[in-house]
Design a protein around this motif. Structure first.
Motif, mmCIF file in Angstrom:
data_model
loop_
_atom_site.group_PDB
_atom_site.id
_atom_site.type_symbol
_atom_site.label_atom_id
_atom_site.label_comp_id
_atom_site.label_asym_id
_atom_site.label_seq_id
_atom_site.Cartn_x
_atom_site.Cartn_y
_atom_site.Cartn_z
ATOM 1 N N ALA A 1 0.002 5.145 -2.394
ATOM 2 C CA ALA A 1 0.611 4.195 -3.334
ATOM 3 C C ALA A 1 0.832 4.810 -4.714
ATOM 4 O O ALA A 1 1.612 4.264 -5.514
ATOM 5 C CB ALA A 1 -0.283 2.954 -3.448
ATOM 6 N N PHE B 1 5.070 3.552 0.132
ATOM 7 C CA PHE B 1 4.726 2.165 0.455
ATOM 8 C C PHE B 1 3.599 1.732 -0.491
ATOM 9 O O PHE B 1 2.587 2.441 -0.645
ATOM 10 C CB PHE B 1 4.236 2.036 1.900
ATOM 11 C CG PHE B 1 5.255 2.391 2.944
ATOM 12 C CD1 PHE B 1 5.980 1.392 3.577
ATOM 13 C CD2 PHE B 1 5.489 3.725 3.305
ATOM 14 C CE1 PHE B 1 6.903 1.706 4.567
ATOM 15 C CE2 PHE B 1 6.408 4.042 4.284
ATOM 16 C CZ PHE B 1 7.137 3.043 4.918
ATOM 17 N N GLN B 2 3.761 0.598 -1.094
ATOM 18 C CA GLN B 2 2.691 0.064 -1.926
ATOM 19 C C GLN B 2 1.572 -0.488 -1.030
ATOM 20 O O GLN B 2 1.727 -0.608 0.191
ATOM 21 C CB GLN B 2 3.242 -1.029 -2.834
ATOM 22 C CG GLN B 2 4.238 -0.519 -3.880
ATOM 23 C CD GLN B 2 3.637 0.573 -4.760
ATOM 24 O OE1 GLN B 2 2.521 0.430 -5.274
ATOM 25 N NE2 GLN B 2 4.380 1.672 -4.914
ATOM 26 N N ARG B 3 0.434 -0.793 -1.582
ATOM 27 C CA ARG B 3 -0.726 -1.249 -0.811
ATOM 28 C C ARG B 3 -0.380 -2.519 -0.013
ATOM 29 O O ARG B 3 0.114 -3.497 -0.573
ATOM 30 C CB ARG B 3 -1.897 -1.533 -1.757
ATOM 31 C CG ARG B 3 -2.407 -0.273 -2.447
ATOM 32 C CD ARG B 3 -3.482 -0.611 -3.474
ATOM 33 N NE ARG B 3 -3.980 0.602 -4.113
ATOM 34 C CZ ARG B 3 -3.448 1.153 -5.199
ATOM 35 N NH1 ARG B 3 -2.363 0.610 -5.758
ATOM 36 N NH2 ARG B 3 -3.981 2.235 -5.719
ATOM 37 N N GLN C 1 2.055 -2.952 1.990
ATOM 38 C CA GLN C 1 3.489 -3.137 2.245
ATOM 39 C C GLN C 1 3.850 -2.599 3.629
ATOM 40 O O GLN C 1 3.582 -1.442 3.939
ATOM 41 C CB GLN C 1 4.292 -2.422 1.152
ATOM 42 C CG GLN C 1 5.793 -2.723 1.189
ATOM 43 C CD GLN C 1 6.530 -2.029 0.045
ATOM 44 O OE1 GLN C 1 6.057 -1.035 -0.512
ATOM 45 N NE2 GLN C 1 7.687 -2.581 -0.303
ATOM 46 N N SER D 1 0.995 -1.051 5.584
ATOM 47 C CA SER D 1 0.245 0.072 5.012
ATOM 48 C C SER D 1 -1.145 -0.371 4.580
ATOM 49 O O SER D 1 -1.442 -1.577 4.492
ATOM 50 C CB SER D 1 0.999 0.666 3.819
ATOM 51 O OG SER D 1 1.078 -0.285 2.776
ATOM 52 N N THR E 1 -4.220 -1.560 2.618
ATOM 53 C CA THR E 1 -4.319 -2.419 1.430
ATOM 54 C C THR E 1 -5.121 -1.737 0.322
ATOM 55 O O THR E 1 -5.139 -2.221 -0.811
ATOM 56 C CB THR E 1 -4.982 -3.745 1.795
ATOM 57 O OG1 THR E 1 -6.280 -3.496 2.365
ATOM 58 C CG2 THR E 1 -4.131 -4.526 2.783
ATOM 59 N N TYR F 1 -5.147 2.091 0.023
ATOM 60 C CA TYR F 1 -4.544 3.378 -0.351
ATOM 61 C C TYR F 1 -3.017 3.377 -0.372
ATOM 62 O O TYR F 1 -2.397 4.296 -0.908
ATOM 63 C CB TYR F 1 -5.013 4.469 0.632
ATOM 64 C CG TYR F 1 -6.511 4.581 0.719
ATOM 65 C CD1 TYR F 1 -7.254 5.061 -0.348
ATOM 66 C CD2 TYR F 1 -7.179 4.192 1.882
ATOM 67 C CE1 TYR F 1 -8.644 5.165 -0.253
ATOM 68 C CE2 TYR F 1 -8.559 4.301 1.982
ATOM 69 C CZ TYR F 1 -9.285 4.793 0.906
ATOM 70 O OH TYR F 1 -10.657 4.880 1.000
ATOM 71 N N GLY F 2 -2.405 2.379 0.226
ATOM 72 C CA GLY F 2 -0.965 2.443 0.364
ATOM 73 C C GLY F 2 -0.577 3.432 1.449
ATOM 74 O O GLY F 2 -1.377 3.783 2.325
ATOM 75 N N HIS F 3 0.649 3.976 1.371
ATOM 76 C CA HIS F 3 1.104 4.835 2.472
ATOM 77 C C HIS F 3 2.331 5.641 2.017
ATOM 78 O O HIS F 3 3.070 5.223 1.116
ATOM 79 C CB HIS F 3 1.471 3.960 3.682
ATOM 80 C CG HIS F 3 1.834 4.725 4.913
ATOM 81 N ND1 HIS F 3 0.984 5.588 5.559
ATOM 82 C CD2 HIS F 3 2.996 4.740 5.638
ATOM 83 C CE1 HIS F 3 1.574 6.099 6.616
ATOM 84 N NE2 HIS F 3 2.814 5.604 6.691
#
Length: 307
Positions: A224, A250-252, A254, A257, A259, A261-263
């Motif tokens: 993220a 990708f935000q956390r 999203q 992904s 919640t 670290y994001g992606h």
């Protein structure tokens, strides 16, 4: 002793023309010499002539050989001197045939006379009177123009920044009219090797960018955080997928992904309808990759790192 003295006396005897033509009492040798005169009578020679002949007559056989050698050297010297003289004469003749023009200048006029030369069998001579430009009313003022094509020149093509990465150079050229103001394609990459844990999404993003010849940072943070980290280094970040190899952020939470670290993933294909296909990895996949497809509307909700 007497024999040795006799030899010494003979070796030192001076040859004299007078001895040949004068009377002598030395037996047959004298008789032979006397027979060389005409009418068989004793002929007297002028003493002055005899002395002159003695001056030029060689004294010994060695002297005769030395005289012959000197004569040969003199002949060779004279021959080489003649050759040098002939070569000099030929060079002078060529130089005279190529004489340049003789110019005399007086009160603003110039007279040019050129030596005659042989062209096609005939002698050519020229003389020309030249007047100054001022007296002829000519001036050196003027102007120039590139013509109507000036307006067709693409000035932006005249000064392009030299881009160190050849892959980036091609991508920048294709996006030349869309680049953000002040974008530097030679920005800092932040690359110091793959510092991400094996099989993580960030690990795969680094590996895939390297495979495609694109720059990527080694300490961009969690998935993220990559968009913000890329902006700080000078990467171009927006919400439009542009090329294969773009990093998708990708935000956390999203699109499934993490919640926490994001992606991140990589764009592998951009379709005509604006949809995209990805390649991505995760800790549970043990280094294997998967692919997902996002519609154009879904892609517009994501962030993309370019170059």
């Amino acid at each position: 002793m007497g024999h040795a003295a006799h030899k010494a006396t003979r070796s030192q005897h001076r040859f004299s023309v007078t001895d040949v033509f004068s009377k002598s009492s030395h037996g047959a040798h004298a008789a032979h010499a006397m027979r060389s005169v005409s009418a068989g009578s004793a002929a007297a020679i002028d003493p002055a002539l005899a002395a002159k002949l003695d001056e030029v007559a060689p004294l010994t056989r060695r002297a005769i050989r030395e005289s012959a050698r000197a004569a040969r050297r003199k002949t060779r010297f004279m021959a080489s001197g003649s050759f040098v003289a002939l070569a000099g004469a030929a060079t002078g003749a060529i130089s005279l045939s190529d004489m340049g023009a003789v110019t005399s200048v007086a009160s603003g006029t110039s007279t040019v006379q050129q030596a005659g030369r042989t062209g096609t069998g005939s002698v050519v001579s020229r003389s020309q009177q030249r007047t100054s430009l001022g007296s002829a009313g000519q001036t050196s003022s003027g102007n120039w123009s590139l013509g109507a094509s000036n307006s067709d020149l693409d000035v932006s093509q005249m000064s392009q920044t030299t881009i160190s990465n050849p892959v980036v150079a091609k991508l920048v050229e294709s996006d030349r009219n869309q680049l953000p103001s002040g974008f530097d394609p030679n920005h800092a990459t932040g690359d110091s090797g793959n510092q991400y844990s094996f099989s993580q999404c960030t690990w795969w993003a680094y590996v895939r960018r390297q495979q495609l010849g694109l720059p990527v940072g080694s300490h961009m943070g969690d998935g993220a955080q990559w968009a913000a980290s890329a902006r700080k280094l000078g990467y171009w970040v927006d919400s439009t997928p542009r090329h294969v190899g773009d990093v998708i952020v990708f935000q956390r939470g999203q699109y499934g992904s993490s919640t926490v670290y994001g992606h991140v993933a990589i764009v592998e294909q951009i379709n005509d309808d604006g949809s995209i296909a990805t390649s991505e990895c995760g800790a549970a996949l043990q280094g294997k990759t998967v692919s997902r497809t996002f519609t154009a509307d879904q892609a517009a909700q994501l962030q993309f790192i370019h170059y």
